[in-house]
Design an enzyme around this catalytic site. Structure first.
Site, PDB file in Angstrom:
ATOM      1  N   LYS A 123       0.739  -1.263   0.160  1.00 46.75           N
ATOM      2  CA  LYS A 123      -0.063   0.004  -0.013  1.00 46.75           C
ATOM      3  C   LYS A 123       0.830   1.059   0.014  1.00 46.75           C
ATOM      4  CE  LYS A 123      -3.601   2.501   2.584  1.00 46.75           C
ATOM      5  NZ  LYS A 123      -4.753   2.301   3.570  1.00 46.75           N
ATOM      6  N   ARG A 181     -10.770   9.911   2.450  1.00 42.80           N
ATOM      7  CA  ARG A 181     -10.600  10.612   3.619  1.00 42.80           C
ATOM      8  C   ARG A 181     -11.790  11.353   3.960  1.00 42.80           C
ATOM      9  NH1 ARG A 181      -4.004  11.260   3.092  1.00 42.80           N
ATOM     10  NH2 ARG A 181      -3.624   8.978   3.093  1.00 42.80           N
ATOM     11  N   LYS A 201       1.619   9.871   5.655  1.00 44.21           N
ATOM     12  CA  LYS A 201       1.383   8.641   6.009  1.00 44.21           C
ATOM     13  C   LYS A 201       2.900   7.950   5.386  1.00 44.21           C
ATOM     14  CE  LYS A 201      -3.424   7.897   6.813  1.00 44.21           C
ATOM     15  NZ  LYS A 201      -4.505   7.000   6.670  1.00 44.21           N
ATOM     16  N   LYS A 250      -2.278  -1.371  -3.806  1.00 44.51           N
ATOM     17  CA  LYS A 250      -3.231  -0.245  -3.786  1.00 44.51           C
ATOM     18  C   LYS A 250      -2.424   0.883  -3.550  1.00 44.51           C
ATOM     19  CE  LYS A 250      -6.048   1.792  -0.065  1.00 44.51           C
ATOM     20  NZ  LYS A 250      -6.776   1.750   1.091  1.00 44.51           N
ATOM     21  N   SER A 310     -10.142   5.555  -4.279  1.00 46.70           N
ATOM     22  CA  SER A 310     -11.413   6.819  -4.361  1.00 46.70           C
ATOM     23  C   SER A 310     -11.038   7.865  -5.384  1.00 46.70           C
ATOM     24  CB  SER A 310     -11.449   7.256  -3.138  1.00 46.70           C
ATOM     25  OG  SER A 310     -10.162   7.802  -2.528  1.00 46.70           O
ATOM     26  N   TYR A 317     -15.381   0.916  -6.533  1.00 47.85           N
ATOM     27  CA  TYR A 317     -16.654   1.451  -6.308  1.00 47.85           C
ATOM     28  C   TYR A 317     -17.672   1.491  -7.350  1.00 47.85           C
ATOM     29  CZ  TYR A 317     -13.792   3.438  -2.461  1.00 47.85           C
ATOM     30  OH  TYR A 317     -13.046   3.604  -1.472  1.00 47.85           O
TER      31      TYR A 317
HETATM   32  C1  PBG Z   1      -6.963   3.717   5.853  1.00 47.94           C
HETATM   33  C2  PBG Z   1      -7.633   3.528   4.496  1.00 47.94           C
HETATM   34  C3  PBG Z   1      -7.483   3.966   3.266  1.00 47.94           C
HETATM   35  C4  PBG Z   1      -8.067   3.695   2.371  1.00 47.94           C
HETATM   36  C5  PBG Z   1      -8.587   2.479   2.750  1.00 47.94           C
HETATM   37  N1  PBG Z   1      -8.240   2.331   4.094  1.00 47.94           N
HETATM   38  C6  PBG Z   1      -6.849   5.707   3.365  1.00 47.94           C
HETATM   39  C7  PBG Z   1      -5.457   5.892   3.646  1.00 47.94           C
HETATM   40  O1  PBG Z   1      -4.742   5.098   4.071  1.00 47.94           O
HETATM   41  O2  PBG Z   1      -5.168   7.082   4.253  1.00 47.94           O
HETATM   42  C8  PBG Z   1      -8.174   4.159   0.908  1.00 47.94           C
HETATM   43  C9  PBG Z   1      -9.270   3.869   0.005  1.00 47.94           C
HETATM   44  C10 PBG Z   1      -9.652   4.785  -1.050  1.00 47.94           C
HETATM   45  O3  PBG Z   1      -8.981   5.756  -1.469  1.00 47.94           O
HETATM   46  O4  PBG Z   1     -10.610   4.470  -1.938  1.00 47.94           O
HETATM   47  N2  PBG Z   1      -6.533   2.719   6.588  1.00 47.94           N
END
Ligand code: PBG
Length: 332
Positions: A202, A212, A225, A256, A282, A321
């Site tokens: 990730k 978010r 992060k 991801k 997203s 989605y």
């Molecule tokens: C956080 C989490 C995130 C997503 C899924 N779980 C965001 C992040 O790591 O800040 C993102 C999913 C998306 O953007 O569709 N644990």
């Protein structure tokens, strides 16, 4: 593989592209509703379906509406739904205790879905960000997101989700050693068949922005992060993470974001040959759905083309989605 292609005109590669029948006969990859896991946003209340402004066509749903969505997904042939709670800011604390509250939104939604639509699989998310006043996935000490103490909390969260009836648990936190810790606790507690789909690679990505907003983590969150999620410049490191998570007991792995990281999907599949998933996140959804809303792109065609890319890159499935819209089109 060395394809043998004689010289023109013995070989005219357009021959097999002439009709839809020929194209269908030789198509290497296909897309079906069982390739999809559908991420849905859950909120409190009843009878509520509230649009997420940065994700055209995506809703936050109260538990009763999530159950209706799960029923619809099951009828469309989508095998799994993945829950993300939009947590009341009043429930966010420093110790993140709401994360393992048996009555939290995610656990209530899981039980309601498993009661009403037992055959759809419920996937849940393990990470502290929905419950954390800092918006981070782990506990913060002097500005650093600490690993080991966070993993202890993630294990409690895992257990509460398994008790609620989750079929698949997806840790999205990127802490070290959490798969081993989660797996041994699940075994110890008798949850032998709860599957772990590890967010193994990730990346620290700007493509998570709309998510978010959707889960209400944007306001609290400052910084980034990068201290735990991956550097977008890395590829070999992703292979180390996948290998590590598999050796700790992950059943499936995820890459991801998706579209900008299809090379990582392909390397993972080639190197490990394990069930490999990608998350079309997203921001990827927002750029396609947002452009389609303005009439700049053909919604249905870019949706299916973008999803087919994951199959071509070696993925067994994709969190998207678009899942219900794509399934509806594929079933038509
Ligand atoms: C956080 C989490 C995130 C997503 C899924 N779980 C965001 C992040 O790591 O800040 C993102 C999913 C998306 O953007 O569709 N644990």
């Amino acid at each position: 593989m060395t394809p043998i292609t004689p010289a023109f005109p013995a070989s005219r590669l357009r021959r097999l592209r002439r009709t839809e029948g020929l194209r269908a006969m030789v198509r290497e990859n296909s897309l079906t509703p069982d390739d999809f896991i559908w991420p849905v946003f859950v909120r409190d209340g009843e009878g509520i379906e509230e649009p997420v402004p940065t994700m055209p066509g995506v809703l936050r749903r109260s538990v009763d509406k999530v159950v209706a969505a799960a029923r619809e997904a099951h009828e469309l042939g989508i095998p799994a739904i993945c829950l993300f709670p939009y947590t009341d800011p009043a429930l966010k604390t420093e110790d993140c205790a709401e994360a393992w509250n048996p009555e939290n939104l995610s656990n209530r939604a899981t039980r309601a879905i498993k009661d009403a639509v037992p055959d759809i699989m419920v996937m849940t998310d393990v990470a502290l960000d929905p419950y954390n006043i800092t918006g981070h996935d782990g506990f913060s000490e002097d500005g650093y997101i600490v690993n080991d103490r966070t993993v202890e909390a993630l294990v409690k969260q895992t257990l509460s989700q398994a008790r609620a009836g989750a079929d698949i648990i997806g840790p999205s936190d990127m802490m070290d050693s959490r798969i081993a810790a989660m797996r041994s606790e699940l075994e110890r507690e008798g949850f032998h068949n709860v599957a772990l789909l590890s967010y193994a690679a990730k990346y620290a990505s700007a493509f998570y922005g709309p998510f978010r907003d959707a889960v209400g983590a944007a306001d609290a969150f400052t910084g980034d992060k990068t201290g735990y999620q991956m550097d977008p410049g890395n590829s070999d490191e992703a292979m180390r993470l996948v290998a590590r998570d598999l050796s700790e007991g992950a059943d499936m792995v995820m890459i991801k974001p998706g579209m900008p990281y299809l090379d990582i999907c392909r390397r993972t599949k080639d190197m490990f040959g394990v069930p490999t998933f990608a998350y079309q996140v997203s921001g990827e959804y927002a750029m396609l759905a947002g452009a389609a809303e303005r009439g700049w792109l053909d919604h249905d065609r870019v949706m299916l083309e973008s999803l087919m890319a994951f199959k071509r890159a070696g993925c067994d499935g994709v969190l998207t989605y678009f899942a219900p819209a794509a399934a509806r089109l594929l079933n038509a």
